[in-house]
Design a protein around this motif. Structure first.
Motif, mmCIF file in Angstrom:
data_model
loop_
_atom_site.group_PDB
_atom_site.id
_atom_site.type_symbol
_atom_site.label_atom_id
_atom_site.label_comp_id
_atom_site.label_asym_id
_atom_site.label_seq_id
_atom_site.Cartn_x
_atom_site.Cartn_y
_atom_site.Cartn_z
ATOM 1 N N PRO A 146 1.272 -40.712 14.828
ATOM 2 C CA PRO A 146 2.700 -39.862 14.419
ATOM 3 C C PRO A 146 3.157 -39.879 13.239
ATOM 4 O O PRO A 146 3.080 -40.998 12.820
ATOM 5 C CB PRO A 146 3.812 -40.499 15.737
ATOM 6 C CG PRO A 146 2.678 -41.113 16.533
ATOM 7 C CD PRO A 146 1.496 -41.603 15.983
ATOM 8 N N GLY A 147 3.492 -38.987 12.849
ATOM 9 C CA GLY A 147 4.106 -38.572 11.305
ATOM 10 C C GLY A 147 2.933 -38.299 10.400
ATOM 11 O O GLY A 147 3.144 -37.937 9.078
ATOM 12 N N GLY A 148 1.645 -38.308 10.928
ATOM 13 C CA GLY A 148 0.569 -38.142 9.965
ATOM 14 C C GLY A 148 0.314 -36.663 9.824
ATOM 15 O O GLY A 148 1.028 -35.708 10.440
ATOM 16 N N SER A 149 -0.921 -36.496 9.088
ATOM 17 C CA SER A 149 -1.309 -34.842 8.819
ATOM 18 C C SER A 149 -2.764 -34.735 9.054
ATOM 19 O O SER A 149 -3.620 -35.832 9.007
ATOM 20 C CB SER A 149 -0.996 -34.611 7.419
ATOM 21 O OG SER A 149 0.398 -34.847 7.078
ATOM 22 N N LEU A 150 -3.123 -33.528 9.318
ATOM 23 C CA LEU A 150 -4.436 -32.940 9.523
ATOM 24 C C LEU A 150 -4.386 -31.725 9.012
ATOM 25 O O LEU A 150 -3.651 -30.958 9.034
ATOM 26 C CB LEU A 150 -4.833 -33.075 10.918
ATOM 27 C CG LEU A 150 -5.430 -34.558 11.604
ATOM 28 C CD1 LEU A 150 -5.572 -34.322 13.245
ATOM 29 C CD2 LEU A 150 -6.456 -35.127 11.050
ATOM 30 N N ARG A 151 -5.672 -31.173 8.763
ATOM 31 C CA ARG A 151 -5.994 -29.775 8.147
ATOM 32 C C ARG A 151 -7.308 -29.609 9.098
ATOM 33 O O ARG A 151 -8.381 -29.748 8.945
ATOM 34 C CB ARG A 151 -6.117 -29.882 6.639
ATOM 35 C CG ARG A 151 -6.111 -28.207 6.303
ATOM 36 C CD ARG A 151 -6.215 -28.295 4.848
ATOM 37 N NE ARG A 151 -7.399 -28.196 4.401
ATOM 38 C CZ ARG A 151 -7.904 -27.830 3.187
ATOM 39 N NH1 ARG A 151 -7.123 -26.845 2.496
ATOM 40 N NH2 ARG A 151 -9.115 -27.645 2.586
ATOM 41 N N LEU A 152 -6.872 -28.243 9.733
ATOM 42 C CA LEU A 152 -7.962 -27.644 10.576
ATOM 43 C C LEU A 152 -8.248 -26.427 9.607
ATOM 44 O O LEU A 152 -7.796 -25.700 8.884
ATOM 45 C CB LEU A 152 -7.418 -27.062 11.774
ATOM 46 C CG LEU A 152 -6.961 -28.018 12.736
ATOM 47 C CD1 LEU A 152 -6.494 -27.317 13.973
ATOM 48 C CD2 LEU A 152 -7.570 -29.361 13.191
ATOM 49 N N SER A 153 -9.800 -26.175 9.617
ATOM 50 C CA SER A 153 -10.695 -25.236 8.933
ATOM 51 C C SER A 153 -11.200 -24.336 10.052
ATOM 52 O O SER A 153 -11.742 -24.825 11.070
ATOM 53 C CB SER A 153 -11.393 -25.674 8.169
ATOM 54 O OG SER A 153 -10.903 -26.579 7.066
ATOM 55 N N CYS A 154 -11.365 -22.874 9.789
ATOM 56 C CA CYS A 154 -11.926 -21.970 10.392
ATOM 57 C C CYS A 154 -12.629 -21.034 9.547
ATOM 58 O O CYS A 154 -12.073 -20.391 8.973
ATOM 59 C CB CYS A 154 -10.951 -21.268 11.511
ATOM 60 S SG CYS A 154 -11.702 -19.957 12.537
ATOM 61 N N THR A 155 -14.061 -21.209 9.439
ATOM 62 C CA THR A 155 -14.892 -20.300 8.910
ATOM 63 C C THR A 155 -15.491 -19.332 9.598
ATOM 64 O O THR A 155 -15.881 -19.582 10.915
ATOM 65 C CB THR A 155 -15.952 -21.065 8.149
ATOM 66 O OG1 THR A 155 -15.167 -22.121 7.109
ATOM 67 C CG2 THR A 155 -16.620 -20.173 7.230
ATOM 68 N N THR A 156 -15.863 -18.016 9.235
ATOM 69 C CA THR A 156 -16.245 -16.980 9.972
ATOM 70 C C THR A 156 -17.286 -16.551 9.634
ATOM 71 O O THR A 156 -17.662 -16.672 8.386
ATOM 72 C CB THR A 156 -15.132 -15.697 10.268
ATOM 73 O OG1 THR A 156 -15.330 -15.024 8.948
ATOM 74 C CG2 THR A 156 -13.788 -16.208 10.730
#
Length: 120
Positions: free
Chosen positions: A14-24
């Motif tokens: 909790p309080g952390g970060s993530l980055r999601l990526s989506c390539t097409t």
């Protein structure tokens, strides 16, 4: 046929970060509206964020406003969801979504989903 490939999920405190990526795979990415949905266990899939083809219009569900940021780079055929100040209630499978304009109607495409778990 447009394929969406997601990456970036995982386990975070909790309080952390993530980055999601989506390539097409599509060649007309700059015409697609891109977005993210999520589905938690026992709940309906809900829209999280969407960004228009040129990035000029962005919308977020109320629960993530101020914490999540959607962006895109049309030269890279990629969209991202930066998730900060994560909460346990953000735990869900996150799906990339593309709205592809075609003759006469728009078509929806989905990624395979990536698990995001927020837990201490």
């Amino acid at each position: 046929q447009v394929q969406l490939v997601e990456s970036g999920g995982g386990l975070v405190q909790p309080g952390g970060s993530l980055r999601l990526s989506c390539t097409t795979s599509g060649s007309d990415f700059s015409y697609y509206t891109m977005g993210w949905y999520r589905q938690a266990p026992g709940k309906q899939r809900e829209s999280v964020a969407h960004i228009s083809s040129r990035g000029t219009t962005i919308d977020y569900t109320d629960s993530v406003k101020g914490r999540f940021t959607i962006s895109r780079d049309n030269a890279k055929n990629t969209a991202w969801l930066q998730m900060d100040s994560l909460k346990p209630e953000d735990t869900a499978v996150y799906y990339c979504h593309a709205i592809v304009p075609t003759w006469g109607a728009n078509q929806d495409y989905w990624g395979q989903g990536t698990q995001v778990t927020v837990s201490s």
